[in-house]
Design a protein around this motif. Structure first.
Motif, PDB file in Angstrom:
ATOM      1  N   ALA A 166      13.939  11.603   1.894  1.00 49.59           N
ATOM      2  CA  ALA A 166      14.213  10.181   2.103  1.00 49.59           C
ATOM      3  C   ALA A 166      13.050   9.349   1.585  1.00 49.59           C
ATOM      4  N   GLU A 167      13.357   8.388   0.726  1.00 49.80           N
ATOM      5  CA  GLU A 167      12.326   7.510   0.183  1.00 49.80           C
ATOM      6  C   GLU A 167      11.952   6.457   1.218  1.00 49.80           C
ATOM      7  N   GLN A 168      10.645   6.267   1.426  1.00 54.44           N
ATOM      8  CA  GLN A 168      10.151   5.251   2.355  1.00 54.44           C
ATOM      9  C   GLN A 168       9.113   4.384   1.656  1.00 54.44           C
ATOM     10  N   GLY A 169       9.403   3.100   1.560  1.00 52.12           N
ATOM     11  CA  GLY A 169       8.508   2.168   0.896  1.00 52.12           C
ATOM     12  C   GLY A 169       7.126   2.107   1.500  1.00 52.12           C
ATOM     13  N   GLN A 170       7.029   2.277   2.821  1.00 56.40           N
ATOM     14  CA  GLN A 170       5.722   2.192   3.475  1.00 56.40           C
ATOM     15  C   GLN A 170       4.790   3.331   3.071  1.00 56.40           C
ATOM     16  N   LEU A 171       5.321   4.363   2.418  1.00 58.70           N
ATOM     17  CA  LEU A 171       4.504   5.484   1.948  1.00 58.70           C
ATOM     18  C   LEU A 171       3.928   5.227   0.557  1.00 58.70           C
ATOM     19  N   GLY A 172       4.224   4.079  -0.003  1.00 58.37           N
ATOM     20  CA  GLY A 172       3.751   3.764  -1.350  1.00 58.37           C
ATOM     21  C   GLY A 172       2.240   3.741  -1.444  1.00 58.37           C
ATOM     22  N   GLY A 173       1.762   3.926  -2.656  1.00 60.10           N
ATOM     23  CA  GLY A 173       0.328   3.875  -2.905  1.00 60.10           C
ATOM     24  C   GLY A 173      -0.202   2.450  -2.842  1.00 60.10           C
ATOM     25  N   LEU A 174      -1.434   2.299  -3.167  1.00 57.68           N
ATOM     26  CA  LEU A 174      -2.122   1.009  -3.145  1.00 57.68           C
ATOM     27  C   LEU A 174      -1.551   0.097  -4.234  1.00 57.68           C
ATOM     28  N   ASP A 175      -1.156  -1.111  -3.864  1.00 61.93           N
ATOM     29  CA  ASP A 175      -0.663  -2.087  -4.832  1.00 61.93           C
ATOM     30  C   ASP A 175      -1.865  -2.593  -5.626  1.00 61.93           C
ATOM     31  N   MET A 176      -1.896  -2.271  -6.916  1.00 61.26           N
ATOM     32  CA  MET A 176      -3.047  -2.599  -7.749  1.00 61.26           C
ATOM     33  C   MET A 176      -2.922  -3.927  -8.485  1.00 61.26           C
ATOM     34  N   GLY A 177      -1.920  -4.702  -8.160  1.00 60.32           N
ATOM     35  CA  GLY A 177      -1.802  -6.031  -8.752  1.00 60.32           C
ATOM     36  C   GLY A 177      -1.896  -5.995 -10.268  1.00 60.32           C
ATOM     37  N   ARG A 178      -2.709  -6.872 -10.821  1.00 63.61           N
ATOM     38  CA  ARG A 178      -2.801  -6.981 -12.281  1.00 63.61           C
ATOM     39  C   ARG A 178      -3.530  -5.796 -12.929  1.00 63.61           C
ATOM     40  N   TRP A 179      -4.136  -4.923 -12.134  1.00 62.79           N
ATOM     41  CA  TRP A 179      -4.791  -3.740 -12.700  1.00 62.79           C
ATOM     42  C   TRP A 179      -3.819  -2.580 -12.912  1.00 62.79           C
ATOM     43  N   GLU A 191     -11.954  -4.896   2.284  1.00 63.55           N
ATOM     44  CA  GLU A 191     -11.141  -6.095   2.475  1.00 63.55           C
ATOM     45  C   GLU A 191     -10.856  -6.815   1.154  1.00 63.55           C
ATOM     46  N   ALA A 192     -11.546  -6.436   0.095  1.00 60.60           N
ATOM     47  CA  ALA A 192     -11.437  -7.141  -1.181  1.00 60.60           C
ATOM     48  C   ALA A 192     -10.187  -6.724  -1.951  1.00 60.60           C
ATOM     49  N   ALA A 193      -9.603  -7.698  -2.645  1.00 62.72           N
ATOM     50  CA  ALA A 193      -8.450  -7.439  -3.512  1.00 62.72           C
ATOM     51  C   ALA A 193      -8.545  -8.321  -4.752  1.00 62.72           C
ATOM     52  N   PRO A 194      -9.606  -8.148  -5.551  1.00 62.16           N
ATOM     53  CA  PRO A 194      -9.773  -9.012  -6.719  1.00 62.16           C
ATOM     54  C   PRO A 194      -8.684  -8.815  -7.770  1.00 62.16           C
ATOM     55  N   HIS A 195      -7.930  -7.765  -7.663  1.00 65.61           N
ATOM     56  CA  HIS A 195      -6.847  -7.473  -8.610  1.00 65.61           C
ATOM     57  C   HIS A 195      -5.562  -8.215  -8.236  1.00 65.61           C
ATOM     58  N   GLY A 196      -5.574  -8.884  -7.089  1.00 66.33           N
ATOM     59  CA  GLY A 196      -4.398  -9.623  -6.654  1.00 66.33           C
ATOM     60  C   GLY A 196      -3.379  -8.754  -5.938  1.00 66.33           C
ATOM     61  N   GLY A 197      -3.733  -7.526  -5.674  1.00 64.78           N
ATOM     62  CA  GLY A 197      -2.827  -6.612  -4.973  1.00 64.78           C
ATOM     63  C   GLY A 197      -3.230  -6.437  -3.520  1.00 64.78           C
ATOM     64  N   GLU A 198      -3.183  -5.207  -3.076  1.00 63.84           N
ATOM     65  CA  GLU A 198      -3.427  -4.870  -1.673  1.00 63.84           C
ATOM     66  C   GLU A 198      -4.869  -4.374  -1.483  1.00 63.84           C
ATOM     67  N   PRO A 199      -5.572  -4.862  -0.468  1.00 63.51           N
ATOM     68  CA  PRO A 199      -6.898  -4.314  -0.190  1.00 63.51           C
ATOM     69  C   PRO A 199      -6.794  -2.929   0.453  1.00 63.51           C
ATOM     70  N   VAL A 200      -7.824  -2.139   0.296  1.00 68.20           N
ATOM     71  CA  VAL A 200      -7.875  -0.805   0.900  1.00 68.20           C
ATOM     72  C   VAL A 200      -7.664  -0.886   2.407  1.00 68.20           C
ATOM     73  N   SER A 201      -8.210  -1.906   3.045  1.00 64.59           N
ATOM     74  CA  SER A 201      -8.052  -2.039   4.500  1.00 64.59           C
ATOM     75  C   SER A 201      -6.581  -2.151   4.891  1.00 64.59           C
ATOM     76  N   ALA A 202      -5.782  -2.852   4.094  1.00 62.46           N
ATOM     77  CA  ALA A 202      -4.352  -2.994   4.394  1.00 62.46           C
ATOM     78  C   ALA A 202      -3.635  -1.658   4.226  1.00 62.46           C
ATOM     79  N   LEU A 203      -3.998  -0.893   3.200  1.00 63.81           N
ATOM     80  CA  LEU A 203      -3.402   0.432   3.024  1.00 63.81           C
ATOM     81  C   LEU A 203      -3.770   1.334   4.202  1.00 63.81           C
ATOM     82  N   CYS A 204      -5.015   1.295   4.637  1.00 66.52           N
ATOM     83  CA  CYS A 204      -5.435   2.111   5.789  1.00 66.52           C
ATOM     84  C   CYS A 204      -4.649   1.720   7.043  1.00 66.52           C
ATOM     85  N   ALA A 205      -4.452   0.424   7.251  1.00 62.49           N
ATOM     86  CA  ALA A 205      -3.677  -0.029   8.412  1.00 62.49           C
ATOM     87  C   ALA A 205      -2.224   0.429   8.298  1.00 62.49           C
ATOM     88  N   ARG A 206      -1.646   0.323   7.103  1.00 56.97           N
ATOM     89  CA  ARG A 206      -0.257   0.735   6.888  1.00 56.97           C
ATOM     90  C   ARG A 206      -0.097   2.235   7.133  1.00 56.97           C
TER      91      ARG A 206
END
Length: 191
Positions: free
Chosen positions: A69-82, A106-121
């Motif tokens: 079963a595919e689960q979106g919450q298991l996705g990798g880090l959103d790297m935005g423009r990178w 906490e930083a997301a200079p790429h416009g995507g998801e910060p590492v802290s958000a991935l850790c929380a998810r």
């Protein structure tokens, strides 16, 4: 009850070989062959899940995991423009932004998801599947494995960058009473 969650990293593809932020590339021939060779070697689990990336879906299929079963919450880090760029390309074009991103969870200079958000998810997901009788097996991106391990150990989010996750390895989280133990980097045939 003892909880058991097995996180399997995807097999090799061109993006992983090039240190490229996920660009949707499929497994390469060697990666697909390695995953097929490992089919049937993972410990069975009641729930089988997969992250919504091409290489995770193809790895799950090659491993013979059936209807994962595919689960979106298991996705990798959103790297935005990178996304799709190599680490060297980003370092050459945006060295200061890359340095901030690597130093500050906490930083997301790429416009995507910060590492802290991935850790929380990853932490929220782990707590939801903790009580799944019969265990959970999930094929997920390496950064999701890192984030889950950071959460399981109660480590600071800066430890995220100190964890290496090899392709096609299993990381097993097991525990009870609100405490996790971690077994890292297990080859699929080393149950």
């Amino acid at each position: 009850m003892t909880s058991r969650v097995t996180l399997v990293s995807p097999a090799m593809n061109a993006s992983l070989r090039e240190a490229r932020f996920d660009d949707g590339a499929p497994l390469d021939a060697r990666g697909a062959a390695a995953a097929r060779a490992a089919a049937g070697t993972l410990r069975a689990a009641r729930r089988v899940l997969v992250a919504p990336t091409v290489r995770c879906r193809e790895t799950a299929s090659a491993l013979g995991l059936g209807e994962a079963a595919e689960q979106g919450q298991l996705g990798g880090l959103d790297m935005g423009r990178w996304r799709g760029r190599t680490l060297d390309e980003v370092a050459g074009a945006e060295p200061e932004a890359l340095a901030v991103w690597l130093a500050d969870p906490e930083a997301a200079p790429h416009g995507g998801e910060p590492v802290s958000a991935l850790c929380a998810r990853a932490g929220l997901w782990l707590e939801r599947v903790r009580e799944c009788e019969g265990g959970v097996l999930a094929v997920v991106e390496p950064e999701f494995v890192r984030a889950a391990v950071v959460h399981a150990l109660g480590a600071p989010e800066t430890a995220f960058w100190r964890l290496d996750v090899a392709p096609l390895t299993a990381t097993v989280l097991s525990g009870r009473a609100g405490r996790w133990n971690v077994r890292l980097g297990q080859a699929p045939d080393e149950r």
